[in-house]
Write a protein that holds these residues in place. Structure first.
Motif, PDB file in Angstrom:
ATOM      1  N   GLY A  39       0.797  -1.213   0.000  1.00 23.32           N
ATOM      2  CA  GLY A  39       0.000   0.000   0.000  1.00 23.32           C
ATOM      3  C   GLY A  39       0.832   1.266   0.000  1.00 23.32           C
ATOM      4  N   LYS A  40       2.102   1.156  -0.366  1.00 26.07           N
ATOM      5  CA  LYS A  40       3.012   2.298  -0.326  1.00 26.07           C
ATOM      6  C   LYS A  40       2.523   3.441  -1.208  1.00 26.07           C
ATOM      7  CE  LYS A  40       7.918   3.003   0.043  1.00 26.07           C
ATOM      8  NZ  LYS A  40       9.220   2.380  -0.061  1.00 26.07           N
ATOM      9  N   GLN A  41       1.975   3.122  -2.352  1.00 26.81           N
ATOM     10  CA  GLN A  41       1.478   4.158  -3.261  1.00 26.81           C
ATOM     11  C   GLN A  41       0.318   4.923  -2.620  1.00 26.81           C
ATOM     12  OE1 GLN A  41      -0.033   2.698  -6.956  1.00 26.81           O
ATOM     13  NE2 GLN A  41      -0.255   4.720  -7.840  1.00 26.81           N
ATOM     14  N   ILE A  42      -0.574   4.214  -1.945  1.00 27.42           N
ATOM     15  CA  ILE A  42      -1.716   4.857  -1.294  1.00 27.42           C
ATOM     16  C   ILE A  42      -1.235   5.784  -0.191  1.00 27.42           C
ATOM     17  CG2 ILE A  42      -3.767   4.451   0.127  1.00 27.42           C
ATOM     18  CD1 ILE A  42      -4.097   1.814  -1.461  1.00 27.42           C
ATOM     19  N   PHE A  43      -0.288   5.332   0.627  1.00 29.77           N
ATOM     20  CA  PHE A  43       0.222   6.177   1.695  1.00 29.77           C
ATOM     21  C   PHE A  43       0.965   7.383   1.128  1.00 29.77           C
ATOM     22  CE2 PHE A  43      -0.539   2.450   4.340  1.00 29.77           C
ATOM     23  CZ  PHE A  43      -1.113   3.053   5.444  1.00 29.77           C
ATOM     24  N   GLY A  44       1.628   7.217   0.000  1.00 30.04           N
ATOM     25  CA  GLY A  44       2.290   8.350  -0.649  1.00 30.04           C
ATOM     26  C   GLY A  44       1.289   9.389  -1.108  1.00 30.04           C
ATOM     27  N   MET A  45       0.180   8.927  -1.695  1.00 34.73           N
ATOM     28  CA  MET A  45      -0.857   9.858  -2.126  1.00 34.73           C
ATOM     29  C   MET A  45      -1.513  10.554  -0.936  1.00 34.73           C
ATOM     30  SD  MET A  45      -2.640   8.077  -5.458  1.00 34.73           S
ATOM     31  CE  MET A  45      -3.119   6.577  -4.646  1.00 34.73           C
ATOM     32  N   LEU A  46      -1.726   9.826   0.172  1.00 32.63           N
ATOM     33  CA  LEU A  46      -2.282  10.443   1.377  1.00 32.63           C
ATOM     34  C   LEU A  46      -1.344  11.513   1.930  1.00 32.63           C
ATOM     35  CD1 LEU A  46      -3.785   7.382   3.281  1.00 32.63           C
ATOM     36  CD2 LEU A  46      -5.029   9.319   2.339  1.00 32.63           C
ATOM     37  N   HIS A  47      -0.046  11.244   1.880  1.00 29.50           N
ATOM     38  CA  HIS A  47       0.939  12.218   2.346  1.00 29.50           C
ATOM     39  C   HIS A  47       0.890  13.479   1.492  1.00 29.50           C
ATOM     40  CE1 HIS A  47       4.486  13.598   4.406  1.00 29.50           C
ATOM     41  NE2 HIS A  47       5.102  13.766   3.256  1.00 29.50           N
ATOM     42  N   LYS A  48       0.795  13.317   0.161  1.00 26.95           N
ATOM     43  CA  LYS A  48       0.694  14.469  -0.737  1.00 26.95           C
ATOM     44  C   LYS A  48      -0.598  15.241  -0.509  1.00 26.95           C
ATOM     45  CE  LYS A  48       3.438  12.533  -4.492  1.00 26.95           C
ATOM     46  NZ  LYS A  48       3.404  12.052  -5.878  1.00 26.95           N
ATOM     47  N   MET A  49      -1.695  14.521  -0.278  1.00 28.65           N
ATOM     48  CA  MET A  49      -2.969  15.167  -0.040  1.00 28.65           C
ATOM     49  C   MET A  49      -2.932  15.997   1.243  1.00 28.65           C
ATOM     50  SD  MET A  49      -6.779  13.505   0.218  1.00 28.65           S
ATOM     51  CE  MET A  49      -6.543  12.809   1.843  1.00 28.65           C
ATOM     52  N   MET A  50      -2.306  15.472   2.290  1.00 29.44           N
ATOM     53  CA  MET A  50      -2.196  16.225   3.536  1.00 29.44           C
ATOM     54  C   MET A  50      -1.348  17.486   3.346  1.00 29.44           C
ATOM     55  SD  MET A  50      -2.017  13.389   6.595  1.00 29.44           S
ATOM     56  CE  MET A  50      -0.402  12.845   6.135  1.00 29.44           C
ATOM     57  N   ALA A  51      -0.287  17.380   2.559  1.00 28.00           N
ATOM     58  CA  ALA A  51       0.559  18.541   2.291  1.00 28.00           C
ATOM     59  C   ALA A  51      -0.211  19.605   1.515  1.00 28.00           C
ATOM     60  CB  ALA A  51       1.809  18.124   1.524  1.00 28.00           C
ATOM     61  N   LEU A  52      -0.999  19.185   0.519  1.00 23.14           N
ATOM     62  CA  LEU A  52      -1.808  20.140  -0.237  1.00 23.14           C
ATOM     63  C   LEU A  52      -2.869  20.790   0.636  1.00 23.14           C
ATOM     64  CD1 LEU A  52      -2.334  18.266  -3.610  1.00 23.14           C
ATOM     65  CD2 LEU A  52      -1.059  20.372  -3.240  1.00 23.14           C
ATOM     66  N   ALA A  53      -3.496  20.008   1.481  1.00 20.48           N
ATOM     67  CA  ALA A  53      -4.517  20.559   2.379  1.00 20.48           C
ATOM     68  C   ALA A  53      -3.901  21.564   3.338  1.00 20.48           C
ATOM     69  CB  ALA A  53      -5.194  19.433   3.152  1.00 20.48           C
ATOM     70  N   GLU A  54      -2.697  21.293   3.784  1.00 21.29           N
ATOM     71  CA  GLU A  54      -2.023  22.209   4.698  1.00 21.29           C
ATOM     72  C   GLU A  54      -1.694  23.533   4.017  1.00 21.29           C
ATOM     73  OE1 GLU A  54       2.267  22.475   6.921  1.00 21.29           O
ATOM     74  OE2 GLU A  54       1.332  20.519   6.740  1.00 21.29           O
TER      75      GLU A  54
END
Length: 66
Positions: A39-54
């Motif tokens: 699930g590394k790709q999913i966690f990478g996308m979640l990390h990017k999404m959190m950065a964009l939201a911030e």
């Protein structure tokens, strides 16, 4: 994780990355029944999404909230 640390004995270990990986591994095994590597790709996308939201958190202006 501890076995990887033993292999690197005497060398510096990036604790933040190791603990982030461990936490992600626990979450993915508990929630999805798969390993972090799968699930590394999913966690990478979640990390990017959190950065964009911030970064966008303060750009949205609502008239009734200042």
């Amino acid at each position: 994780m501890l076995e990887r640390w033993k292999e690197k004995e005497g060398a510096e270990v990036e604790i933040y990355e190791e603990l982030r990986t461990l936490t992600s591994e626990v979450i993915s095994r508990t929630a999805f029944g798969s390993s972090f590597e799968e699930g590394k790709q999913i966690f990478g996308m979640l990390h990017k999404m959190m950065a964009l939201a911030e970064t966008n958190m303060y750009t949205i202006r609502l008239p009734f909230i200042r």
